[in-house]
Motif scaffolding. Structure first.
Motif, PDB file in Angstrom:
ATOM      1  N   ILE A 122       0.844  -1.190   0.000  1.00 36.68           N
ATOM      2  CA  ILE A 122       0.000   0.000   0.000  1.00 36.68           C
ATOM      3  C   ILE A 122       0.886   1.250   0.000  1.00 36.68           C
ATOM      4  O   ILE A 122       1.924   1.287   0.669  1.00 36.68           O
ATOM      5  CB  ILE A 122      -0.933   0.005   1.245  1.00 36.68           C
ATOM      6  CG1 ILE A 122      -2.093   0.979   1.074  1.00 36.68           C
ATOM      7  CG2 ILE A 122      -0.174   0.282   2.514  1.00 36.68           C
ATOM      8  CD1 ILE A 122      -3.246   0.447   0.311  1.00 36.68           C
ATOM      9  N   ILE A 161      -7.571   3.373  -4.703  1.00 34.87           N
ATOM     10  CA  ILE A 161      -7.028   2.059  -4.361  1.00 34.87           C
ATOM     11  C   ILE A 161      -8.208   1.177  -3.957  1.00 34.87           C
ATOM     12  O   ILE A 161      -8.494   0.985  -2.771  1.00 34.87           O
ATOM     13  CB  ILE A 161      -5.996   2.170  -3.211  1.00 34.87           C
ATOM     14  CG1 ILE A 161      -4.982   3.289  -3.498  1.00 34.87           C
ATOM     15  CG2 ILE A 161      -5.277   0.840  -3.003  1.00 34.87           C
ATOM     16  CD1 ILE A 161      -4.042   3.589  -2.337  1.00 34.87           C
ATOM     17  N   SER A 171      -8.694  -1.901  -3.821  1.00 35.79           N
ATOM     18  CA  SER A 171      -8.357  -3.065  -2.992  1.00 35.79           C
ATOM     19  C   SER A 171      -8.278  -2.718  -1.512  1.00 35.79           C
ATOM     20  O   SER A 171      -8.201  -3.616  -0.669  1.00 35.79           O
ATOM     21  CB  SER A 171      -7.031  -3.670  -3.459  1.00 35.79           C
ATOM     22  OG  SER A 171      -6.024  -2.680  -3.515  1.00 35.79           O
ATOM     23  N   SER A 172      -8.320  -1.426  -1.181  1.00 39.41           N
ATOM     24  CA  SER A 172      -8.356  -1.025   0.229  1.00 39.41           C
ATOM     25  C   SER A 172      -9.669  -1.437   0.887  1.00 39.41           C
ATOM     26  O   SER A 172      -9.747  -1.550   2.109  1.00 39.41           O
ATOM     27  CB  SER A 172      -8.176   0.497   0.349  1.00 39.41           C
ATOM     28  OG  SER A 172      -9.253   1.179  -0.302  1.00 39.41           O
ATOM     29  N   HIS A 222      -1.881  -4.594  -3.906  1.00 42.37           N
ATOM     30  CA  HIS A 222      -3.012  -3.699  -4.146  1.00 42.37           C
ATOM     31  C   HIS A 222      -3.113  -3.299  -5.608  1.00 42.37           C
ATOM     32  O   HIS A 222      -2.120  -3.333  -6.369  1.00 42.37           O
ATOM     33  CB  HIS A 222      -2.899  -2.439  -3.280  1.00 42.37           C
ATOM     34  CG  HIS A 222      -3.190  -2.705  -1.839  1.00 42.37           C
ATOM     35  ND1 HIS A 222      -4.456  -2.708  -1.321  1.00 42.37           N
ATOM     36  CD2 HIS A 222      -2.352  -3.011  -0.801  1.00 42.37           C
ATOM     37  CE1 HIS A 222      -4.410  -2.987  -0.029  1.00 42.37           C
ATOM     38  NE2 HIS A 222      -3.142  -3.174   0.304  1.00 42.37           N
TER      39      HIS A 222
END
Length: 580
Positions: free
Chosen positions: A381, A435, A437-438, A449
């Motif tokens: 990240i 982002i 995928s957070s 990510h």
């Protein structure tokens, strides 16, 4: 590192990789259908689903190997699912969500809070130590954040948002109804005249409720967004953050007249009953298209991929079907094009079938685009200096929002725009980083990510004869990464692979003329009963049985679905006449 090679990517071992995420599509094809849709983008799929539910036999033909158009998920790098073009959901019409039962058919959305994060290169604010501005759903937290830069702005922000809410309540109902018939009542059917009266009465009633605000609404619709924001606020990080909504996807500066409407357009959304909310679709934006396709197929729609339409077959000014690139002809008296007006009327319709004035007008539609989309796979990240991660792999609240890079000051946005006006990509690009995928654990391996970068400004045609070749694309992407590196050191080293889509790529791969994500500029001269042109603003064309159902029609761009539904209504009305 993965490198692009045609429609595939080569991994470090030289193996081709390109995974597609989609619903199952049909393989059989009949010789004729009641209605045929060109293009399996989300609007085309919405139109198909409504028509099939109403009893028509519908076929959708898609040029690419995957459905979704710009609302697509592609696993270009194994394990990483990219929302390759569009990347957030908000504007999708709630009525369509309900009518097509999209949650039943697999749609799941993650609401974001906070929604916006603007890190600063140098600490600032009233105390000289503030490092970022974060905005979200909590009014009190928003005021606290803004008060770091201006106590006056903190108080006025609530009033500003209330004003926008009133404007949205007035304009939003127009999104769910076709535009008023501009040529006049005599050219419309009785039901359309009645609909025009209902629309007019509803709009006038809403205007009456906000009559004291009408001068401010008119100013927002016509003036530069910067002028409006300067009247309301004094702190640059806040003004610049809000100004990004006025230029996103548009070849405009906040100083351009009409940029205020683009700002308003992007606050007209709703998710899970929350006004103005934006979210990530589980599995990427292809999840929207797949859910619509699942609904359509469940009711009997045929959806075919890898089927390129060569021409729309017309005889005696009536549609007869389409001819495919492989020589196949499919008969249909109703053809809906989810392509742009340019592709539909200049590429697919034989020119002898259209009046000269119409082809000339279509050639004048503004398709300029400032957008280069860069999809990135990273192994960790990003860690922002302004708000460091608590641990190396911590997902912080700001990671879930739209992260604004090079947006501390409105002048930065304007200068980036000026670079493009001179034929150069911006020296300091305006970058919107998300982002997904957070929040969505399904699109990247654990610990890694997906980072999506929506960047501006990159002109379709570069100065001095330069081309958007691999070298130029890599130079620009490297520049974008250098900018991010200033805010989040170590970002470049975390990159596993990237996918770069310049305006010419968006055009050639996704069929977006000029690379314009809205199927045409969202300027006042190309909106409502002038979208895409005043003569063809009611989804019908000058050819009987031919309709435009994509974002080039009212109410325009974004993952809305409204153009598809409204076009389907016109088709159903005409189909009933044919059967009488």
């Amino acid at each position: 590192m993965y490198f692009r090679n045609g429609t595939f990517f080569l991994n470090r071992f030289g193996q081709k990789v390109c995974h597609v995420v989609q619903c199952n599509v049909s393989t059989s094809i009949k010789s004729s259908y009641d209605a045929l849709v060109i293009g399996a983008g989300h609007n085309g799929l919405v139109a198909a689903a409504y028509l099939q539910k109403a009893g028509l036999d519908v076929c959708v033909v898609e040029r690419r190997h995957v459905i979704g158009g710009a609302a697509v998920t592609e696993e270009i790098i194994p394990g990483f699912k990219f929302s390759r073009a569009s990347y957030l959901l908000s504007l999708f019409r709630p009525q369509i969500m309900t009518d097509l039962e999209l949650k039943k058919y697999g749609l799941k959305v993650y609401l974001r809070n906070p929604s916006s994060y603007t890190p600063l290169i140098e600490p600032g604010g009233l105390n000289g130590k503030t490092t970022s501005l974060t905005l979200g759903m909590d009014e009190q937290i928003n005021q606290q954040q803004i008060a770091q830069f201006s106590t006056k702005d903190a108080k006025k922000f609530v009033l500003y948002e209330d004003m926008l809410s009133r404007f949205v309540s007035c304009i939003e109902p127009l999104l769910d109804r076709p535009p008023i018939n501009l040529p006049g009542p005599s050219t419309a059917s009785w039901s359309e005249r009645r609909g025009d009266l209902v629309t007019s009465y509803s709009f006038l009633s809403m205007l009456k409720k906000i009559r004291k605000d009408i001068p401010d609404l008119y100013e927002l619709l016509t003036a530069p967004a910067q002028k409006v924001l300067d009247k309301w606020f004094e702190s640059e990080p806040l003004k610049a953050t809000l100004a990004t909504d006025s230029v996103i996807g548009a070849m405009l500066s906040p100083n351009s007249p009409g940029s205020g409407y683009v700002l308003l357009h992007h606050v007209m959304g709703e998710l899970e009953g929350v006004k103005g909310a934006w979210g990530y679709v589980e599995g990427g934006m292809g999840g929207v298209s797949n859910a619509i396709a699942n609904c359509a197929k469940d009711h009997g729609t045929t959806i075919l991929t890898d089927k390129t339409v060569k021409e729309i077959i017309i005889d005696n000014n009536e549609v007869k079907g389409v001819g495919l690139q492989d020589g196949t002809e499919i008969k249909s008296k109703m053809v809906l094009s989810n392509a742009t007006a340019k592709v539909t009327y200049l590429d697919l319709v034989p020119q002898a079938c259209l009046p000269t004035y119409l082809t000339s007008a279509v050639k004048q539609i503004d398709y300029k685009s400032p957008v280069t989309k860069i999809n990135v796979a990273v192994n960790r990240i990003p860690n922002f200096t302004a708000d460091p991660n608590t641990t190396a792999d911590s997902v912080m609240p700001h990671h879930r929002s739209t992260i604004h890079i090079n947006c501390e000051d409105s002048l930065l946005i304007h200068r980036a725009f000026i670079d493009a006006q001179n034929g150069h990509y911006s020296k300091l690009p305006v970058i919107e980083m998300v982002i997904p995928s957070s929040l969505d654990p399904t699109i990247a391996p654990p610990g890694s990510h997906v980072v999506l970068l929506f960047t501006q400004y990159t002109p379709y045609t570069l100065a001095d004869g330069r081309q958007w070749d691999t070298q130029t694309k890599d130079e620009y992407a490297d520049l974008v990464f250098e900018c991010i590196e200033r805010y989040a050191p170590g970002f470049t080293n975390s990159v596993i692979g990237r996918d770069i889509l310049t305006p010419p790529d968006l055009e050639s791969i996704l069929g977006l003329t000029g690379g314009n994500i809205f199927h045409g500029a969202m300027s006042l001269d190309q909106l409502y009963f002038a979208r895409p042109l005043s003569d063809i603003s009611n989804y019908r064309s000058s050819v009987s049985g031919l309709y435009l159902c994509g974002s080039g029609s009212h109410p325009g761009g974004g993952v809305m679905g409204a153009p598809g539904r409204l076009a389907a209504e016109k088709v159903l009305a005409d189909f009933k006449k044919l059967r009488k």
